[in-house]
Write a protein that holds these residues in place. Structure first.
Motif, short mmCIF file in Angstrom:
data_model
loop_
_atom_site.label_atom_id
_atom_site.label_comp_id
_atom_site.label_asym_id
_atom_site.label_seq_id
_atom_site.Cartn_x
_atom_site.Cartn_y
_atom_site.Cartn_z
N SER A 25 -29.56 39.54 17.99
CA SER A 25 -28.57 40.58 18.22
C SER A 25 -28.32 40.74 19.72
O SER A 25 -29.02 40.18 20.56
CB SER A 25 -29.02 41.90 17.60
N ARG A 26 -27.32 41.53 20.03
CA ARG A 26 -26.89 41.79 21.41
C ARG A 26 -26.18 40.60 22.03
O ARG A 26 -26.07 40.51 23.26
CB ARG A 26 -28.05 42.24 22.30
N ILE A 27 -25.74 39.68 21.21
CA ILE A 27 -24.92 38.56 21.67
C ILE A 27 -23.82 38.31 20.65
O ILE A 27 -23.92 38.77 19.50
CB ILE A 27 -25.73 37.26 21.85
N ILE A 28 -22.77 37.61 21.09
CA ILE A 28 -21.78 37.12 20.12
C ILE A 28 -22.35 35.82 19.58
O ILE A 28 -22.18 34.73 20.15
CB ILE A 28 -20.42 36.92 20.80
N PHE A 29 -23.06 35.93 18.49
CA PHE A 29 -23.93 34.89 17.96
C PHE A 29 -23.24 33.53 17.85
O PHE A 29 -23.80 32.50 18.22
CB PHE A 29 -24.43 35.35 16.59
N ARG A 30 -21.99 33.54 17.36
CA ARG A 30 -21.31 32.28 17.03
C ARG A 30 -20.98 31.45 18.27
O ARG A 30 -20.63 30.27 18.14
CB ARG A 30 -20.03 32.58 16.26
N LEU A 31 -21.09 32.03 19.45
CA LEU A 31 -20.68 31.33 20.66
C LEU A 31 -21.76 30.42 21.25
O LEU A 31 -21.48 29.64 22.16
CB LEU A 31 -20.26 32.34 21.73
N TYR A 32 -22.97 30.51 20.73
CA TYR A 32 -24.08 29.89 21.44
C TYR A 32 -24.80 28.80 20.65
O TYR A 32 -24.92 28.86 19.43
CB TYR A 32 -25.10 30.96 21.84
N ALA A 49 -35.73 21.33 16.43
CA ALA A 49 -34.35 21.13 15.98
C ALA A 49 -33.43 22.04 16.77
O ALA A 49 -33.83 23.12 17.21
CB ALA A 49 -34.23 21.43 14.48
N GLY A 50 -32.18 21.58 16.92
CA GLY A 50 -31.17 22.38 17.58
C GLY A 50 -29.88 22.36 16.78
O GLY A 50 -29.62 21.42 16.02
N ILE A 51 -29.09 23.41 16.96
CA ILE A 51 -27.79 23.47 16.30
C ILE A 51 -26.80 24.07 17.30
O ILE A 51 -27.08 25.10 17.92
CB ILE A 51 -27.86 24.28 14.99
N ASN A 52 -25.67 23.39 17.47
CA ASN A 52 -24.72 23.91 18.45
C ASN A 52 -23.73 24.87 17.77
O ASN A 52 -23.81 25.12 16.56
CB ASN A 52 -24.02 22.78 19.18
N ARG A 53 -22.82 25.40 18.56
CA ARG A 53 -21.97 26.47 18.06
C ARG A 53 -20.97 25.99 17.02
O ARG A 53 -20.42 26.81 16.29
CB ARG A 53 -21.26 27.17 19.21
N ILE A 54 -20.76 24.68 16.92
CA ILE A 54 -19.85 24.17 15.88
C ILE A 54 -20.63 23.52 14.73
O ILE A 54 -20.04 22.90 13.86
CB ILE A 54 -18.81 23.18 16.45
N GLY A 55 -21.95 23.69 14.74
CA GLY A 55 -22.75 23.24 13.62
C GLY A 55 -23.37 21.87 13.74
O GLY A 55 -24.04 21.41 12.81
N GLY A 56 -23.16 21.20 14.87
CA GLY A 56 -23.82 19.93 15.08
C GLY A 56 -25.32 20.12 15.25
O GLY A 56 -25.75 21.11 15.84
N THR A 57 -26.10 19.20 14.70
CA THR A 57 -27.56 19.37 14.70
C THR A 57 -28.26 18.17 15.31
O THR A 57 -27.73 17.06 15.36
CB THR A 57 -28.08 19.56 13.26
N ASN A 58 -29.47 18.42 15.77
CA ASN A 58 -30.34 17.34 16.22
C ASN A 58 -31.77 17.71 15.87
O ASN A 58 -32.11 18.90 15.77
CB ASN A 58 -30.20 17.08 17.73
N TYR A 59 -32.60 16.69 15.68
CA TYR A 59 -33.97 16.90 15.21
C TYR A 59 -34.94 16.01 15.97
O TYR A 59 -34.60 14.89 16.37
CB TYR A 59 -34.08 16.54 13.72
N ALA A 60 -36.16 16.50 16.10
CA ALA A 60 -37.23 15.64 16.57
C ALA A 60 -37.49 14.56 15.53
O ALA A 60 -37.36 14.80 14.32
CB ALA A 60 -38.50 16.46 16.79
N ASP A 61 -37.85 13.37 15.98
CA ASP A 61 -38.10 12.27 15.04
C ASP A 61 -39.17 12.64 14.02
O ASP A 61 -39.10 12.22 12.86
CB ASP A 61 -38.54 11.02 15.81
#
Length: 116
Positions: A25-32, A49-61
């Motif tokens: 909370s306290r952020i515009i969540f969808r922007l980050y 794992a990471g997920i960007n603001r448009i839903g792209g993902t990356n994972y540790a092997d």
């Protein structure tokens, strides 16, 4: 300052599943961009794992094919679905939000223990 509520950690047997949640909370969540790190005893913190603001993902092997990161912008919540858990997945899991270059805000962490 981002406020986080992490939940979903616990003790699970090898081969089991858990779902972690991170409400921010306290952020515009969808922007980050956001994601999860973990830190096992005596080891450095590592990206899970990471997920960007448009839903792209990356994972540790080490977790590809077993973990799935997702986000629900309407609920300001990010998730980490973990399946086929192994003892080496035991760690404190931290969610983060990246507000800018080098500007990370961290959740309080939730313990995941995989043991029989």
């Amino acid at each position: 300052q981002v406020q986080f509520v992490e939940s979903g950690g616990g003790l699970v047997q090898p081969g089991g599943s858990l779902r972690l949640s991170c409400a921010a909370s306290r952020i515009i969540f969808r922007l980050y961009d956001m994601g999860w790190y973990r830190q096992a005893d005596g080891k450095p913190r590592e990206l899970v794992a990471g997920i960007n603001r448009i839903g792209g993902t990356n994972y540790a092997d080490s977790v590809k094919g077993r973990f799935t990161i997702s986000r629900d912008n309407a609920k300001n919540t990010m998730y980490l679905q973990m399946k086929s858990l192994k003892p080496e997945d035991t760690a404190v899991y931290y969610c983060y939000v990246r507000l800018g270059v080098g500007d990370f805000n961290w959740g309080q962490g939730t313990q995941v223990t995989v043991s029989s």
